[in-house]
Design a protein around this motif. Structure first.
Motif, PDB file in Angstrom:
ATOM      1  N   VAL A   7       0.777  -1.178  -0.034  1.00  0.00           N
ATOM      2  CA  VAL A   7      -0.179  -0.002  -0.094  1.00  0.00           C
ATOM      3  C   VAL A   7       0.770   1.197  -0.025  1.00  0.00           C
ATOM      4  CG1 VAL A   7      -1.835   1.300   1.244  1.00  0.00           C
ATOM      5  CG2 VAL A   7      -2.088  -1.394   1.171  1.00  0.00           C
ATOM      6  N   TYR A   8       1.851   1.214   0.755  1.00  0.00           N
ATOM      7  CA  TYR A   8       2.713   2.366   0.768  1.00  0.00           C
ATOM      8  C   TYR A   8       3.484   2.736  -0.794  1.00  0.00           C
ATOM      9  CZ  TYR A   8       3.377   3.707   5.572  1.00  0.00           C
ATOM     10  OH  TYR A   8       3.163   4.214   6.797  1.00  0.00           O
ATOM     11  N   ARG A   9       4.071   1.593  -1.230  1.00  0.00           N
ATOM     12  CA  ARG A   9       4.350   1.598  -2.590  1.00  0.00           C
ATOM     13  C   ARG A   9       3.398   2.319  -3.729  1.00  0.00           C
ATOM     14  NH1 ARG A   9       6.997  -3.282  -1.583  1.00  0.00           N
ATOM     15  NH2 ARG A   9       5.503  -4.251  -2.827  1.00  0.00           N
ATOM     16  N   GLU A  10       2.130   1.662  -3.499  1.00  0.00           N
ATOM     17  CA  GLU A  10       1.049   2.317  -4.428  1.00  0.00           C
ATOM     18  C   GLU A  10       0.780   3.821  -4.150  1.00  0.00           C
ATOM     19  OE1 GLU A  10      -2.443   2.549  -6.718  1.00  0.00           O
ATOM     20  OE2 GLU A  10      -0.843   1.042  -6.723  1.00  0.00           O
ATOM     21  N   ILE A  11       0.645   4.006  -2.926  1.00  0.00           N
ATOM     22  CA  ILE A  11       0.524   5.642  -2.815  1.00  0.00           C
ATOM     23  C   ILE A  11       1.437   6.509  -3.238  1.00  0.00           C
ATOM     24  CG2 ILE A  11       0.227   7.279  -0.948  1.00  0.00           C
ATOM     25  CD1 ILE A  11      -1.050   5.028   0.835  1.00  0.00           C
ATOM     26  N   GLU A  12       2.584   6.006  -2.966  1.00  0.00           N
ATOM     27  CA  GLU A  12       3.834   6.848  -3.586  1.00  0.00           C
ATOM     28  C   GLU A  12       4.102   6.941  -5.081  1.00  0.00           C
ATOM     29  OE1 GLU A  12       6.950   9.553  -2.888  1.00  0.00           O
ATOM     30  OE2 GLU A  12       5.554   8.288  -1.442  1.00  0.00           O
ATOM     31  N   ARG A  13       3.806   5.799  -5.623  1.00  0.00           N
ATOM     32  CA  ARG A  13       4.067   5.437  -7.132  1.00  0.00           C
ATOM     33  C   ARG A  13       2.886   6.140  -7.947  1.00  0.00           C
ATOM     34  NH1 ARG A  13       4.236  -0.562  -8.132  1.00  0.00           N
ATOM     35  NH2 ARG A  13       6.395  -0.466  -7.317  1.00  0.00           N
ATOM     36  N   ASN A  14       1.680   5.987  -7.578  1.00  0.00           N
ATOM     37  CA  ASN A  14       0.405   6.325  -8.428  1.00  0.00           C
ATOM     38  C   ASN A  14      -0.468   7.488  -7.814  1.00  0.00           C
ATOM     39  OD1 ASN A  14       0.765   4.221 -10.298  1.00  0.00           O
ATOM     40  ND2 ASN A  14      -0.465   2.857  -8.894  1.00  0.00           N
ATOM     41  N   ARG A  15       0.258   8.297  -7.090  1.00  0.00           N
ATOM     42  CA  ARG A  15      -0.423   9.602  -6.800  1.00  0.00           C
ATOM     43  C   ARG A  15      -0.449  10.818  -7.797  1.00  0.00           C
ATOM     44  NH1 ARG A  15       3.160  11.342  -1.300  1.00  0.00           N
ATOM     45  NH2 ARG A  15       5.165  11.683  -2.433  1.00  0.00           N
ATOM     46  N   LYS A  16      -1.121  11.546  -7.720  1.00  0.00           N
ATOM     47  CA  LYS A  16      -1.129  12.807  -8.862  1.00  0.00           C
ATOM     48  C   LYS A  16      -0.133  13.666  -8.417  1.00  0.00           C
ATOM     49  CE  LYS A  16      -4.764  14.218 -10.793  1.00  0.00           C
ATOM     50  NZ  LYS A  16      -5.948  14.715 -11.174  1.00  0.00           N
ATOM     51  N   PRO A  17       0.283  14.280  -9.587  1.00  0.00           N
ATOM     52  CA  PRO A  17       1.568  15.439  -9.460  1.00  0.00           C
ATOM     53  C   PRO A  17       1.312  16.295  -8.271  1.00  0.00           C
ATOM     54  CG  PRO A  17       1.017  15.088 -11.641  1.00  0.00           C
ATOM     55  CD  PRO A  17      -0.131  14.357 -11.229  1.00  0.00           C
TER      56      PRO A  17
END
Length: 378
Positions: A88-98
């Motif tokens: 979940v940490y990787r998902e938030i960091e990788r796929n959040r908007k600019p």
């Protein structure tokens, strides 16, 4: 607007409906739907569905977004969708908007874009990277060492970076040559992995060393033994070794008919039959298959058997030390089947009459006699 309404809106768009029709279907205005679409990146990538349970679904990403909006800890969000905290940490960091927001439809689109296949292998398409990796492998570097070197040397150039898995795949695909650049093991194919598959050879109903009574660690009470096998040439012969933890008293187990589980069971039962009850408390062994019948041994000897962790010889260090002393008599790479039971008794007698510094220069036989009313014979 409820999340279910937004989910249905994007489902209708993926099914091929126009934005206005999808908005009418879910009961919102066309402009409201347009704002949702723009916030999601003004695109919709076809979603074939997850190809593996380890991938996050659209619903997982919606749950993450809802959890973040409610200011839930990431640990709780991960538990609610059945994923690991790091995923979940990787998902938030990788796929959040600019702008830093986590928008589930934007995130899902980005993940689908990256998942698109086929893609040309990075090492195939980049000659400088391929050349450098080949040079390092020729110098007998491992893929992990090569990957770390690339990260150190080309930290600002993503094109010159490669993870170990990328290098392994290029090797096995023949992109780096079959003769010069190869693994140090010489392997040209991927070794089969068994992650998550139970080992068929695991001993059933083991009691691990962590459940062993604490009194065993004190070495104040005799009757707690450590055991192992020393193996002969070509693994064709073996001798069982038993050493008592408090007194360092040694017994050797004759195995003339092999060292599979039934032979080891019978030999251990016979070897410990004459021990007084107070000297039959526990036995610590490694997880070798030769003790697969440990429950029979426990029932017929009264010894409670505990198993060490895999690859942890220090958990029975007394026995390892004893095996080292025994190699003075039974050299590595020799046939151990030539030694008779009389030979083993003589070797044990010599070791038990040898003074030991750890016992204050007493011999193991003398230390054992301090605990017993009469001498203990080998």
């Amino acid at each position: 607007m409820p999340t279910d309404v937004k989910r249905r809106y994007f489902e209708l768009l993926r099914e091929g409906l126009m934005g206005a029709a999808a908005a009418r279907e879910v009961g919102v205005s066309t402009s409201c739907g347009s704002l949702w679409f723009i916030d999601a990146g003004s695109m919709l990538v076809p979603d074939p569905g997850p190809i593996s349970p380890r991938f996050l679904t659209q619903d997982d990403r919606i749950a993450i977004a809802d959890g973040l909006h409610a200011k839930q800890p990431v640990k709780e969000i991960a538990a609610s969708i059945g994923k690991s905290l790091s995923t979940v940490y990787r998902e938030i960091e990788r796929n959040r908007k600019p702008d830093g927001r986590y928008q589930p439809w934007w995130a899902h689109n980005q993940a689908l874009l990256r998942r698109g296949r086929p893609k040309e292998e990075k090492i195939r398409s980049h000659e400088p990277l391929r050349t450098l990796v080949r040079e390092k492998l020729t110098e007998k570097w491992s893929p992990q060492q090569v990957s770390r070197f690339l990260a150190r040397s080309f930290g600002n150039d993503p094109a010159m970076r490669a993870c170990p898995e990328t290098i392994y795949r290029a090797l096995f695909a023949g992109l780096l040559g079959f003769k010069d650049a190869r693994l140090r093991t010489g392997r040209t194919r991927r070794k089969k992995q068994r992650r998550g598959v139970p080992q068929p050879n695991k001993i059933k109903n083991m009691t691990l060393i962590h459940q062993r009574p604490l009194e065993v660690n004190d070495r104040t009470q005799p009757g707690h033994w450590e055991g192992d096998l020393i193996i002969g040439r070509g693994q064709g012969s073996a001798i069982g070794t038993l050493v008592e933890r408090s007194t360092r008293y040694v017994r050797l187990v004759h195995l003339p008919h092999g060292w599979k589980a039934p032979q080891v069971r019978n030999a251990l039962i016979a070897q410990t039959a004459d021990l007084p009850t107070q000297l039959r408390r526990t036995l610590t062994w490694d997880q070798g298959r030769e003790l697969a019948l440990h429950q029979d041994i426990e029932a017929l000897t009264g010894l409670r058997i505990y198993f060490c962790d895999p690859h942890s010889p220090w958990q029975r260090g007394t026995n390892e030390n004893t095996n080292g002393l025994l190699r003075q008599y039974f050299r590595k790479g020799t046939d151990l089947s030539v030694h008779t039971s009389h030979d083993l008794r003589e070797v044990a007698r010599q070791l038990n009459r040898r003074p030991r510094m750890v016992l204050g220069d007493k011999t193991p036989s003398e230390a054992m006699r301090d605990y017993l009313t009469g001498p203990l014979t080998c």
